[in-house]
Design a protein around this motif. Structure first.
Motif, PDB file in Angstrom:
ATOM      1  N   ALA A 181       3.438  10.309   1.978  1.00 44.31           N
ATOM      2  CA  ALA A 181       2.925   9.166   1.075  1.00 44.31           C
ATOM      3  C   ALA A 181       3.922   8.106   0.952  1.00 44.31           C
ATOM      4  CB  ALA A 181       2.760   9.679  -0.411  1.00 44.31           C
ATOM      5  N   GLU A 182       5.217   8.470   1.242  1.00 47.35           N
ATOM      6  CA  GLU A 182       6.203   7.355   1.278  1.00 47.35           C
ATOM      7  C   GLU A 182       6.275   6.725   2.516  1.00 47.35           C
ATOM      8  OE1 GLU A 182       9.591   9.253  -1.776  1.00 47.35           O
ATOM      9  OE2 GLU A 182       9.556   9.683   0.421  1.00 47.35           O
ATOM     10  N   ARG A 183       5.900   7.454   3.846  1.00 47.56           N
ATOM     11  CA  ARG A 183       5.877   6.842   4.973  1.00 47.56           C
ATOM     12  C   ARG A 183       4.817   5.899   4.991  1.00 47.56           C
ATOM     13  NH1 ARG A 183       8.599   7.368   8.849  1.00 47.56           N
ATOM     14  NH2 ARG A 183       9.273   9.306   8.517  1.00 47.56           N
ATOM     15  N   GLU A 184       3.503   6.390   4.540  1.00 46.04           N
ATOM     16  CA  GLU A 184       2.518   5.536   4.249  1.00 46.04           C
ATOM     17  C   GLU A 184       2.744   4.064   3.577  1.00 46.04           C
ATOM     18  OE1 GLU A 184      -1.054   3.911   5.296  1.00 46.04           O
ATOM     19  OE2 GLU A 184      -0.517   5.775   6.144  1.00 46.04           O
ATOM     20  N   ALA A 185       3.469   4.182   2.510  1.00 50.86           N
ATOM     21  CA  ALA A 185       3.716   3.155   1.657  1.00 50.86           C
ATOM     22  C   ALA A 185       4.797   2.137   2.566  1.00 50.86           C
ATOM     23  CB  ALA A 185       4.407   3.514   0.344  1.00 50.86           C
ATOM     24  N   PHE A 186       5.627   2.735   3.118  1.00 46.67           N
ATOM     25  CA  PHE A 186       6.588   1.943   3.994  1.00 46.67           C
ATOM     26  C   PHE A 186       5.792   1.229   5.145  1.00 46.67           C
ATOM     27  CE2 PHE A 186       9.029   1.981   8.016  1.00 46.67           C
ATOM     28  CZ  PHE A 186       9.859   0.766   7.871  1.00 46.67           C
ATOM     29  N   GLU A 187       4.851   1.831   5.722  1.00 47.94           N
ATOM     30  CA  GLU A 187       4.224   1.121   6.889  1.00 47.94           C
ATOM     31  C   GLU A 187       3.334   0.119   6.401  1.00 47.94           C
ATOM     32  OE1 GLU A 187       4.202   1.394  10.203  1.00 47.94           O
ATOM     33  OE2 GLU A 187       5.939   3.176   9.928  1.00 47.94           O
ATOM     34  N   THR A 188       2.889   0.169   5.123  1.00 43.90           N
ATOM     35  CA  THR A 188       2.091  -0.896   4.604  1.00 43.90           C
ATOM     36  C   THR A 188       2.655  -2.129   3.958  1.00 43.90           C
ATOM     37  OG1 THR A 188       0.556   0.974   3.745  1.00 43.90           O
ATOM     38  CG2 THR A 188       0.462  -1.340   2.637  1.00 43.90           C
ATOM     39  N   ALA A 189       4.122  -1.701   3.660  1.00 43.44           N
ATOM     40  CA  ALA A 189       4.955  -2.660   3.076  1.00 43.44           C
ATOM     41  C   ALA A 189       5.493  -3.425   4.272  1.00 43.44           C
ATOM     42  CB  ALA A 189       6.182  -2.311   2.223  1.00 43.44           C
ATOM     43  N   ARG A 190       5.655  -2.799   5.351  1.00 42.60           N
ATOM     44  CA  ARG A 190       6.257  -3.294   6.500  1.00 42.60           C
ATOM     45  C   ARG A 190       5.169  -4.312   7.262  1.00 42.60           C
ATOM     46  NH1 ARG A 190       5.685  -2.531  11.714  1.00 42.60           N
ATOM     47  NH2 ARG A 190       4.879  -0.331  11.537  1.00 42.60           N
ATOM     48  N   GLU A 191       3.862  -3.964   7.191  1.00 41.02           N
ATOM     49  CA  GLU A 191       2.779  -4.967   7.820  1.00 41.02           C
ATOM     50  C   GLU A 191       2.751  -5.975   6.965  1.00 41.02           C
ATOM     51  OE1 GLU A 191      -0.316  -1.947   7.919  1.00 41.02           O
ATOM     52  OE2 GLU A 191       0.293  -0.934   9.570  1.00 41.02           O
ATOM     53  N   LYS A 192       2.789  -5.883   5.524  1.00 41.83           N
ATOM     54  CA  LYS A 192       2.608  -6.983   4.593  1.00 41.83           C
ATOM     55  C   LYS A 192       3.846  -7.831   4.983  1.00 41.83           C
ATOM     56  CE  LYS A 192       1.210  -9.290   0.975  1.00 41.83           C
ATOM     57  NZ  LYS A 192       1.067 -10.780   1.301  1.00 41.83           N
ATOM     58  N   GLU A 193       5.057  -7.593   5.055  1.00 40.03           N
ATOM     59  CA  GLU A 193       6.193  -8.105   5.284  1.00 40.03           C
ATOM     60  C   GLU A 193       6.142  -8.963   6.522  1.00 40.03           C
ATOM     61  OE1 GLU A 193      10.077  -9.509   3.887  1.00 40.03           O
ATOM     62  OE2 GLU A 193       8.154  -8.305   2.981  1.00 40.03           O
TER      63      GLU A 193
END
Length: 89
Positions: free
Chosen positions: A47-59
């Motif tokens: 779940a944390e990896r998915e949140a990181f990927e989503t945040a990275r894509e948004k950034e």
């Protein structure tokens, strides 16, 4: 890999999102997700990896938009000076 910790500031009236691994506070949950993925990549849950990927894509999308707007501003400034020079001289 040792990363220097940036000086983070969370306003007193805001909710602080604190990294449970190192205790560093963040003002936004997205910043916490980016921190986890960059500074603690081996300890991430799915779940944390998915949140990181989503945040990275948004950034990345935000950075791409900023670069395009900065380029547009520079082009407008260049042509503004060019037209001013053409009219004045």
């Amino acid at each position: 890999m040792t990363r220097s910790d940036p000086d983070t500031h969370v306003p007193p009236d805001a909710t602080a999102y604190v990294c449970e691994r190192c205790g560093q506070p963040f003002a936004r949950e997205r910043h916490l997700a980016l921190h986890r993925g960059l500074d603690h990549p081996a300890d991430l849950s799915p779940a944390e990896r998915e949140a990181f990927e989503t945040a990275r894509e948004k950034e990345e999308a935000d950075l791409r938009r900023f670069r395009l707007l900065a380029l547009a501003a520079l082009v407008a400034l260049y042509f503004g000076f060019l037209m001013t020079y053409a009219v004045v001289t």
